[in-house]
Design an enzyme around this catalytic site. Structure first.
Site, short mmCIF file in Angstrom:
data_model
loop_
_atom_site.label_atom_id
_atom_site.label_comp_id
_atom_site.label_asym_id
_atom_site.label_seq_id
_atom_site.Cartn_x
_atom_site.Cartn_y
_atom_site.Cartn_z
N ASP A 202 34.05 44.08 32.99
CA ASP A 202 32.88 43.93 34.23
C ASP A 202 33.69 45.01 35.34
OD1 ASP A 202 32.19 42.90 37.21
OD2 ASP A 202 31.46 41.77 36.22
N CYS B 58 31.76 35.73 35.02
CA CYS B 58 31.94 36.35 33.92
C CYS B 58 30.91 36.34 33.52
CB CYS B 58 33.23 36.31 32.87
SG CYS B 58 33.36 36.82 31.44
N HIS C 49 37.70 36.02 35.12
CA HIS C 49 37.44 36.69 35.99
C HIS C 49 36.23 35.36 36.16
CE1 HIS C 49 33.82 38.82 35.52
NE2 HIS C 49 34.02 39.18 34.77
N CYS D 188 38.45 42.01 31.52
CA CYS D 188 36.86 42.11 30.90
C CYS D 188 36.09 43.60 31.47
CB CYS D 188 35.58 41.03 31.90
SG CYS D 188 34.28 40.70 31.64
N ARG E 259 33.88 45.14 38.36
CA ARG E 259 33.67 45.28 39.31
C ARG E 259 35.98 43.90 39.09
NH1 ARG E 259 29.24 40.49 39.70
NH2 ARG E 259 30.29 40.67 38.10
CO CO Z 1 33.06 39.05 32.37
#
Ligand code: CO
Length: 208
Positions: free
Chosen positions: A44, A101, A98, A42, A46
């Site tokens: 993202d 999300c 994850h 992703c 993190r």
């Molecule tokens: Co995500």
């Protein structure tokens, strides 16, 4: 949160720190052999591959987008996949979702405006495929399960590409793994695996 101008300072300090412990660090990195893993994750920040799997730089070839999707019409993702399979000859492809999300959460909420809604539609497709199971869950449990199911379905999408199928038919090609990462506990969990000898993917462990 660093000011944007400070990032150059931080970069220099970071490079200096690495060269202090190993003067050849960057030279060696430049000559590094081929990565063995294609990581599809992703966007993202993190859930970064090298951070969460503690990989040295260069160990994974990485493709990222919202909700770690493998969409058959996505020229970007398919080009990465083709390069990883045909040129780098990676041994493993990891699709890593994850929990928490935002893309998956959006697929459980109201429609969005603009192109992102078309992207989230691909996650809604996974939601529809698993409607009965998801409707038996509520709130966060439903969202977490859709994060898992989405990663699993993307493993299927990888395995369904002609890129991977052709490699498997030639007696080579990577194993394809579905994993999920917990932003709230820092742990990676296996979900499923698909390799060239199996007719379908194998669920490795139901994280419940
Ligand atoms: Co995500």
């Amino acid at each position: 949160m660093p000011q944007i101008e400070r990032l150059f300072e931080r970069n220099r300090a970071w490079a200096d720190r690495l060269k202090e412990t190993d003067p050849d660090y960057f030279r060696n990195l430049a000559e590094r052999r081929k990565p063995e893993i294609l990581w599809i994750g992703c966007a993202d920040g993190r859930a970064l591959a090298d951070r969460v799997a503690d990989l040295p730089p260069g160990e994974a070839f990485v493709h990222r987008n919202i909700a770690n999707m493998v969409v058959p019409s996505d020229l970007n993702c398919l080009s990465v996949l083709q390069y990883a399979v045909e040129v780098l000859a990676v041994r493993h492809i990891v699709v890593c979702g994850h929990y928490g999300c935002g893309g998956v959460r959006a697929a459980l909420a109201e429609p969005l405006r603009g192109p992102i809604d078309g992207w989230v539609d691909r996650i809604r497709l996974v939601r529809r495929l698993h409607r009965a199971e998801l409707e038996s869950l509520e709130g966060e449990a439903r969202e977490r399960r859709l994060c898992e199911l989405n990663a699993i379905e993307q493993v299927r999408n990888v395995a369904d590409t002609t890129i991977v199928r052709d490699a498997w038919a030639a007696g080579a090609g990577p194993d394809v793994h579905g994993w999920i990462y917990g932003i709230d506990d820092g742990l990676l969990r296996p979900l499923c695996v698909r390799n060239r000898d199996d007719d379908d993917l194998r669920i490795v462990r139901d994280p419940g």
